[in-house]
Design an enzyme around this catalytic site. Sequence first.
Site, PDB file in Angstrom:
ATOM      1  CB  SER A 301      45.722  80.222  15.453  1.00  0.00           C
ATOM      2  OG  SER A 301      46.076  80.911  14.285  1.00  0.00           O
ATOM      3  CG  ASP A 312      34.059  71.535   7.979  1.00  0.00           C
ATOM      4  OD1 ASP A 312      33.534  71.217   9.067  1.00  0.00           O
ATOM      5  OD2 ASP A 312      34.156  72.705   7.572  1.00  0.00           O
ATOM      6  CE  LYS A 326      45.461  84.659  16.702  1.00  0.00           C
ATOM      7  NZ  LYS A 326      45.422  84.460  15.227  1.00  0.00           N
TER       8      LYS A 326
END
Length: 450
Positions: A301, A312, A326
């Site tokens: 999460s 990224d 998740k």
Amino acid sequence: MPTPKTLAAVIGAAALTALPLIGLSQGDAPAKQPPPAETRLPLEDLRSFAKVFEQIRQGYIEEVDDSTLLEYAIKGMLQGLDPHSAYLDRESFDDLQANTTGEFAGLGIEVGIENEHVTVVTPMDDTPAARAGLKSGDIILRLAGKSMRGVSLEEAVERMRGPIGSSVTLTIARKGYKEPFQVTIKRDKVRVPSVRGEFLEDGYGYLRISQFQVDSGRDLARALKKLRDERELKGLILDLRNNPGGVLQASVEVADAFLEEGLVVYTKGRNDSSNLRYSAEPGDLSDGTPLVVLINGGSASAAEIVAGALQDHRRAVVMGTDSFGKGSVQTVIPISRDRAIKLTTALYYTPNGRSIQAQGINPDIEVERVKVTRLPSDSRTTEADLAGHLDNGNGGAERNAEDRAREKAQREDWYGRDNQIFEALNVLKGLNLYAQRDRLERERLARLSQ
């Protein structure tokens, strides 16, 4: 007592009344126009529900009041959606608030349901469960002698509750063990520190976030400032292993601490209110310090949001093993003064548009956690041990075999203690060396241009 017929009518009327409130009735159609087929209530199914309701009321071995039966129905309805949607009674809501603030009573384990088994997602740091040796992936077969197979997540949590100081025995199945074994754990008030920081070696810092709480962003900023005030930072490890997640906003603040700008995460759901974008504000609190993020199968999460954003943006090297996967957002919606539902309302996406749901974050460099035994090294003679050796050409201090052995004994043996941290340190040292080379090259070119 309502009959099945009147109960169905009441349920149908209540459902129809609620539709406009949750945005399911739209457009400028005339009031008398029947709703589209896909929005019509399944009246036959409601009649079946009412019949089952009445059969339970009349024939179940013990008398159950109507409010309790309806509450069970709500729980079952939410439980059938996905593993994370749930009904929150007063006690459950209090527990949710306790988790976000970091203090609660219990065993200190994050659990989930996998193939009808209560499975340990991760034991939280410095808690009764962690001290008892529970591990991510452990299956809780029995609790206090009662089977846990097929129980809901809420029921599992309820069974693990109890007064501080009381003990509970768990029967555990663990991969690699032929037979289940028992663990007795004493319940306690669990205090989970949000962030802790320290230096592993000279110039190389370590930050550990065990769970994302309301104040995790501020805690990390304070811990990072303390490290930078103590000495120069050459590299930093952000350890998110076995971090079960937590508050979404806290994960955004943590990622923001290492980014100058750019998107951190965005969410997409059915309603406009679920479509949100979170971006970093100017200012990297670490001043561009080389960064390694450690993750594993217990990282979920909010931990995946941070790892995905930094990956990224190429701000950090992500190391370890694949994360939990998740990638959904839960919204707490009050339905009365002391009750609420936790409903999955969106999926979150990394800045590059990756959905983590059921996939997880793949590390840039995969490093399994293994137990490493260092081979004993031979005591070799060095040049400094030879009689009549020449002095160091720069007048530097000599280091013979005994000096080197003593220095090695004083260093932290991360290779044997935690091989993933050891590998992360090596990567940071390499990044630091290349950063120094680039800086020296820029300085040389600047001198030539003068």
